[in-house]
Motif scaffolding. Structure first.
Motif, mmCIF file in Angstrom:
data_model
loop_
_atom_site.group_PDB
_atom_site.id
_atom_site.type_symbol
_atom_site.label_atom_id
_atom_site.label_comp_id
_atom_site.label_asym_id
_atom_site.label_seq_id
_atom_site.Cartn_x
_atom_site.Cartn_y
_atom_site.Cartn_z
ATOM 1 N N GLU A 180 41.590 49.571 27.452
ATOM 2 C CA GLU A 180 42.290 48.973 28.590
ATOM 3 C C GLU A 180 41.399 47.937 29.285
ATOM 4 O O GLU A 180 41.835 46.826 29.584
ATOM 5 C CB GLU A 180 42.695 50.075 29.572
ATOM 6 C CG GLU A 180 43.538 49.600 30.719
ATOM 7 C CD GLU A 180 43.948 50.749 31.625
ATOM 8 O OE1 GLU A 180 44.026 50.503 32.839
ATOM 9 O OE2 GLU A 180 44.185 51.861 31.133
ATOM 10 N N ILE A 181 40.150 48.285 29.510
ATOM 11 C CA ILE A 181 39.209 47.354 30.140
ATOM 12 C C ILE A 181 38.917 46.180 29.221
ATOM 13 O O ILE A 181 38.879 45.020 29.648
ATOM 14 C CB ILE A 181 37.906 48.090 30.529
ATOM 15 C CG1 ILE A 181 38.209 49.077 31.657
ATOM 16 C CG2 ILE A 181 36.814 47.109 30.935
ATOM 17 C CD1 ILE A 181 37.096 50.050 31.942
ATOM 18 N N PHE A 182 38.734 46.454 27.925
ATOM 19 C CA PHE A 182 38.466 45.398 26.938
ATOM 20 C C PHE A 182 39.594 44.372 26.936
ATOM 21 O O PHE A 182 39.360 43.171 26.968
ATOM 22 C CB PHE A 182 38.301 46.027 25.547
ATOM 23 C CG PHE A 182 38.171 45.035 24.435
ATOM 24 C CD1 PHE A 182 36.955 44.426 24.182
ATOM 25 C CD2 PHE A 182 39.263 44.719 23.625
ATOM 26 C CE1 PHE A 182 36.831 43.509 23.150
ATOM 27 C CE2 PHE A 182 39.143 43.806 22.599
ATOM 28 C CZ PHE A 182 37.926 43.195 22.359
ATOM 29 N N LYS A 183 40.834 44.843 26.931
ATOM 30 C CA LYS A 183 41.987 43.929 26.879
ATOM 31 C C LYS A 183 42.118 43.110 28.163
ATOM 32 O O LYS A 183 42.476 41.942 28.112
ATOM 33 C CB LYS A 183 43.266 44.701 26.583
ATOM 34 C CG LYS A 183 43.287 45.178 25.147
ATOM 35 C CD LYS A 183 44.546 45.914 24.807
ATOM 36 C CE LYS A 183 44.448 46.360 23.378
ATOM 37 N NZ LYS A 183 45.549 46.022 22.567
ATOM 38 N N LYS A 184 41.814 43.709 29.309
ATOM 39 C CA LYS A 184 41.854 42.960 30.569
ATOM 40 C C LYS A 184 40.813 41.841 30.547
ATOM 41 O O LYS A 184 41.081 40.734 31.000
ATOM 42 C CB LYS A 184 41.584 43.892 31.758
ATOM 43 C CG LYS A 184 42.778 44.723 32.134
ATOM 44 C CD LYS A 184 42.451 45.606 33.322
ATOM 45 C CE LYS A 184 43.617 46.517 33.650
ATOM 46 N NZ LYS A 184 43.301 47.451 34.719
ATOM 47 N N ASN A 185 39.618 42.147 30.042
ATOM 48 C CA ASN A 185 38.559 41.126 29.987
ATOM 49 C C ASN A 185 38.900 40.014 29.028
ATOM 50 O O ASN A 185 38.602 38.855 29.280
ATOM 51 C CB ASN A 185 37.222 41.772 29.618
ATOM 52 C CG ASN A 185 36.680 42.621 30.755
ATOM 53 O OD1 ASN A 185 37.015 42.425 31.919
ATOM 54 N ND2 ASN A 185 35.851 43.585 30.412
ATOM 55 N N ILE A 186 39.533 40.349 27.885
ATOM 56 C CA ILE A 186 39.942 39.339 26.915
ATOM 57 C C ILE A 186 40.992 38.423 27.525
ATOM 58 O O ILE A 186 40.969 37.204 27.353
ATOM 59 C CB ILE A 186 40.493 40.001 25.619
ATOM 60 C CG1 ILE A 186 39.376 40.658 24.843
ATOM 61 C CG2 ILE A 186 41.230 39.008 24.741
ATOM 62 C CD1 ILE A 186 38.342 39.741 24.265
ATOM 63 N N ASN A 187 41.927 39.005 28.262
ATOM 64 C CA ASN A 187 43.008 38.218 28.867
ATOM 65 C C ASN A 187 42.523 37.318 29.990
ATOM 66 O O ASN A 187 43.190 36.349 30.348
ATOM 67 C CB ASN A 187 44.125 39.135 29.388
ATOM 68 C CG ASN A 187 44.864 39.812 28.261
ATOM 69 O OD1 ASN A 187 44.937 39.284 27.146
ATOM 70 N ND2 ASN A 187 45.424 40.976 28.522
ATOM 71 N N ASN A 188 41.356 37.606 30.561
ATOM 72 C CA ASN A 188 40.816 36.796 31.644
ATOM 73 C C ASN A 188 39.911 35.671 31.163
ATOM 74 O O ASN A 188 39.349 34.950 31.972
ATOM 75 C CB ASN A 188 40.063 37.678 32.647
ATOM 76 C CG ASN A 188 40.996 38.577 33.421
ATOM 77 O OD1 ASN A 188 42.153 38.232 33.641
ATOM 78 N ND2 ASN A 188 40.511 39.731 33.822
#
Length: 142
Positions: free
Chosen positions: A133-141
């Motif tokens: 979940e954290i990995f995907k948020k960082n990728i999207n930012n």
């Protein structure tokens, strides 16, 4: 990319696997620490089978930011994983994963599901899904 998570316990080590394209993880059979000796050969076989890019290791920090008693053993386990396999190991807070894992397992199958090996692997699933979940948020930012 493939990611493998560990929930380190003194008697059992839970495992879970996922791909960063997914939002969920799948539990793998936990490893028993026979006489508190880590089964490095089995870990090696798992790593060679799945070829993960990263290893995620549950790290016990309570809601006040304090490390729990087992943290030192987990830090040693992390150093050994990095030294032996040259795969980056990332720590991820595992606060409350054991309680949540027990609840999920009990809902699935009652008391018969509440075995240590099941609890540790379900905890590894929760650790990995939290990291994803954290990995995907960082990728999207980016």
């Amino acid at each position: 990319m493939i990611i493998l998570a560990f929930d380190y316990g003194v008697k059992n080590i839970g495992l879970a696997i996922s791909d960063t394209l997914l939002s969920y993880a799948t539990p793998l059979p936990s490893l028993y620490n026979f006489k508190k000796k880590i089964q490095w050969k089995k870990i090696q076989n798992i790593l060679f089978t799945w070829l993960p890019k990263y290893l995620i290791l549950g790290y016990p920090i309570d809601n006040k930011g304090k490390k729990q008693k087992i943290a030192k053993k987990i830090e040693i386990f992390k150093l050994n994983l990095e030294k032996k396999y040259k795969i980056p190991v990332k720590l991820h807070n595992e606060y409350l994963t054991t309680k949540i894992a027990k609840s999920i397992l009990f809902q699935k199958g009652g008391f018969k599901e509440l075995k240590k090996k099941n609890i540790h692997s379900m905890s590894a699933v929760l650790i990995l899904e939290g990291w994803l979940e954290i990995f995907k948020k960082n990728i999207n930012n980016i």
